[in-house]
Design a protein around this motif. Structure first.
Motif, PDB file in Angstrom:
ATOM      1  N   UNK A 235      14.532  28.685  24.964  1.00 41.15           N
ATOM      2  CA  UNK A 235      14.277  29.833  25.799  1.00 41.15           C
ATOM      3  C   UNK A 235      15.591  30.526  26.110  1.00 41.15           C
ATOM      4  N   UNK A 236      15.583  31.824  26.083  1.00 42.50           N
ATOM      5  CA  UNK A 236      16.800  32.567  26.369  1.00 42.50           C
ATOM      6  C   UNK A 236      17.331  32.284  27.763  1.00 42.50           C
ATOM      7  N   UNK A 237      16.460  32.150  28.738  1.00 46.32           N
ATOM      8  CA  UNK A 237      16.941  31.944  30.101  1.00 46.32           C
ATOM      9  C   UNK A 237      17.765  30.664  30.194  1.00 46.32           C
ATOM     10  N   UNK A 238      17.356  29.630  29.467  1.00 45.25           N
ATOM     11  CA  UNK A 238      18.090  28.365  29.497  1.00 45.25           C
ATOM     12  C   UNK A 238      19.473  28.543  28.872  1.00 45.25           C
ATOM     13  N   UNK A 239      19.531  29.178  27.718  1.00 47.97           N
ATOM     14  CA  UNK A 239      20.815  29.402  27.064  1.00 47.97           C
ATOM     15  C   UNK A 239      21.727  30.300  27.895  1.00 47.97           C
ATOM     16  N   UNK A 240      21.158  31.359  28.439  1.00 49.61           N
ATOM     17  CA  UNK A 240      21.965  32.287  29.238  1.00 49.61           C
ATOM     18  C   UNK A 240      22.471  31.620  30.512  1.00 49.61           C
ATOM     19  N   UNK A 241      21.584  30.943  31.229  1.00 50.09           N
ATOM     20  CA  UNK A 241      21.989  30.292  32.476  1.00 50.09           C
ATOM     21  C   UNK A 241      23.063  29.249  32.203  1.00 50.09           C
ATOM     22  N   UNK A 242      22.886  28.451  31.153  1.00 55.41           N
ATOM     23  CA  UNK A 242      23.878  27.431  30.823  1.00 55.41           C
ATOM     24  C   UNK A 242      25.208  28.070  30.446  1.00 55.41           C
ATOM     25  N   UNK A 243      25.172  29.116  29.668  1.00 53.59           N
ATOM     26  CA  UNK A 243      26.408  29.805  29.277  1.00 53.59           C
ATOM     27  C   UNK A 243      27.147  30.390  30.469  1.00 53.59           C
ATOM     28  N   UNK A 244      26.403  31.034  31.372  1.00 56.75           N
ATOM     29  CA  UNK A 244      27.041  31.608  32.552  1.00 56.75           C
ATOM     30  C   UNK A 244      27.644  30.526  33.439  1.00 56.75           C
ATOM     31  N   UNK A 245      26.914  29.421  33.625  1.00 55.31           N
ATOM     32  CA  UNK A 245      27.451  28.336  34.455  1.00 55.31           C
ATOM     33  C   UNK A 245      28.654  27.671  33.793  1.00 55.31           C
TER      34      UNK A 245
ATOM     35  N   UNK B 107      20.023  21.806  33.540  1.00 51.82           N
ATOM     36  CA  UNK B 107      19.820  23.206  33.934  1.00 51.82           C
ATOM     37  C   UNK B 107      18.371  23.608  33.665  1.00 51.82           C
ATOM     38  N   UNK B 108      17.785  23.094  32.590  1.00 52.13           N
ATOM     39  CA  UNK B 108      16.368  23.343  32.329  1.00 52.13           C
ATOM     40  C   UNK B 108      15.500  22.820  33.468  1.00 52.13           C
ATOM     41  N   UNK B 109      15.815  21.629  33.965  1.00 55.94           N
ATOM     42  CA  UNK B 109      15.060  21.062  35.088  1.00 55.94           C
ATOM     43  C   UNK B 109      15.273  21.882  36.350  1.00 55.94           C
ATOM     44  N   UNK B 110      16.507  22.312  36.574  1.00 57.33           N
ATOM     45  CA  UNK B 110      16.825  23.146  37.747  1.00 57.33           C
ATOM     46  C   UNK B 110      16.008  24.444  37.702  1.00 57.33           C
ATOM     47  N   UNK B 111      15.965  25.092  36.531  1.00 62.22           N
ATOM     48  CA  UNK B 111      15.191  26.326  36.400  1.00 62.22           C
ATOM     49  C   UNK B 111      13.702  26.056  36.598  1.00 62.22           C
ATOM     50  N   UNK B 112      13.198  24.968  36.046  1.00 65.18           N
ATOM     51  CA  UNK B 112      11.788  24.596  36.201  1.00 65.18           C
ATOM     52  C   UNK B 112      11.451  24.371  37.671  1.00 65.18           C
TER      53      UNK B 112
ATOM     54  N   UNK C 171      12.650  25.709  40.204  1.00 68.92           N
ATOM     55  CA  UNK C 171      12.614  26.941  41.001  1.00 68.92           C
ATOM     56  C   UNK C 171      11.194  27.467  41.149  1.00 68.92           C
ATOM     57  N   UNK C 172      10.307  27.071  40.243  1.00 67.19           N
ATOM     58  CA  UNK C 172       8.924  27.531  40.302  1.00 67.19           C
ATOM     59  C   UNK C 172       8.769  28.914  39.699  1.00 67.19           C
ATOM     60  N   UNK C 173       7.608  29.454  39.873  1.00 70.64           N
ATOM     61  CA  UNK C 173       7.303  30.766  39.311  1.00 70.64           C
ATOM     62  C   UNK C 173       6.906  31.723  40.427  1.00 70.64           C
ATOM     63  N   UNK C 174       7.192  32.983  40.201  1.00 73.30           N
ATOM     64  CA  UNK C 174       6.765  34.026  41.124  1.00 73.30           C
ATOM     65  C   UNK C 174       5.441  34.584  40.650  1.00 73.30           C
ATOM     66  N   UNK C 175       4.557  34.928  41.579  1.00 73.01           N
ATOM     67  CA  UNK C 175       3.336  35.613  41.147  1.00 73.01           C
ATOM     68  C   UNK C 175       3.739  36.927  40.471  1.00 73.01           C
ATOM     69  N   UNK C 176       3.097  37.264  39.399  1.00 69.60           N
ATOM     70  CA  UNK C 176       3.439  38.488  38.659  1.00 69.60           C
ATOM     71  C   UNK C 176       4.903  38.454  38.214  1.00 69.60           C
ATOM     72  N   UNK C 177       5.425  37.263  37.905  1.00 74.45           N
ATOM     73  CA  UNK C 177       6.843  37.075  37.618  1.00 74.45           C
ATOM     74  C   UNK C 177       7.389  37.885  36.461  1.00 74.45           C
ATOM     75  N   UNK C 178       6.562  38.183  35.463  1.00 79.33           N
ATOM     76  CA  UNK C 178       7.050  38.967  34.331  1.00 79.33           C
ATOM     77  C   UNK C 178       6.885  40.469  34.556  1.00 79.33           C
ATOM     78  N   UNK C 179       6.160  40.845  35.586  1.00 82.18           N
ATOM     79  CA  UNK C 179       5.989  42.262  35.895  1.00 82.18           C
ATOM     80  C   UNK C 179       7.221  42.739  36.653  1.00 82.18           C
ATOM     81  N   UNK C 180       7.763  43.848  36.243  1.00 86.18           N
ATOM     82  CA  UNK C 180       8.940  44.402  36.903  1.00 86.18           C
ATOM     83  C   UNK C 180       8.610  45.803  37.415  1.00 86.18           C
ATOM     84  N   UNK C 181       9.181  46.179  38.552  1.00 84.85           N
ATOM     85  CA  UNK C 181       8.976  47.554  39.033  1.00 84.85           C
ATOM     86  C   UNK C 181       9.448  48.554  37.972  1.00 84.85           C
ATOM     87  N   UNK C 182       8.820  49.708  37.941  1.00 79.02           N
ATOM     88  CA  UNK C 182       9.136  50.714  36.921  1.00 79.02           C
ATOM     89  C   UNK C 182      10.619  51.055  36.872  1.00 79.02           C
ATOM     90  N   UNK C 183      11.291  51.140  38.023  1.00 84.69           N
ATOM     91  CA  UNK C 183      12.709  51.521  38.017  1.00 84.69           C
ATOM     92  C   UNK C 183      13.551  50.471  37.282  1.00 84.69           C
TER      93      UNK C 183
END
Length: 110
Positions: free
Chosen positions: A1-11, A39-44, A46-58
């Motif tokens: 998953x990109x989020x795992x690679x990105x988060x690990x790289x940034x940290x 880091x994968x466990x840490x991200x997991x 964190x849980x999920x947000x309702x409508x987590x993939x939906x982003x405001x139009x802006x």
């Protein structure tokens, strides 16, 4: 998953910068350790947000130029474009994302 690679790289980058800052202040050498699994466990956790993939139009309008749609073994995927910008050869992903087990195991000859 990109989020795992990105988060690990940034940290990892943050850890390297902190190690260099400590070295500049006090000398010596410093060891930075980053774990994809942790880091994968840490991200997991964190849980999920309702409508987590939906982003405001802006936000969606702001990030739209950074995204691309690609065919994959899962259907069409929307993903972040390749980060590299090369003057003579455009950067691109050579293989689409595929479900595990889609291809038999073999060594690449190229």
């Amino acid at each position: 998953m990109q989020i795992l690679d990105h988060a690990t790289g940034y940290l990892m980058a943050a850890g390297a910068m902190m190690a260099l800052a400590r070295q500049a202040r006090g000398g010596g050498s410093w060891h930075v350790e980053v774990s994809l699994a942790r880091i994968g466990q840490w991200l997991w956790d964190m849980g999920r947000l309702p409508q987590g993939l939906a982003a405001p139009d802006i936000i969606r309008d702001t990030i739209a130029p950074l995204l691309q749609r690609l065919p994959s073994g899962f259907g069409e995927l929307e993903a972040v474009r390749h980060a590299a910008e090369l003057s003579a050869t455009p950067a691109a992903w050579t293989r689409p994302a595929m479900p595990l087990g889609s291809h038999p195991p073999r060594w690449s000859s190229g």
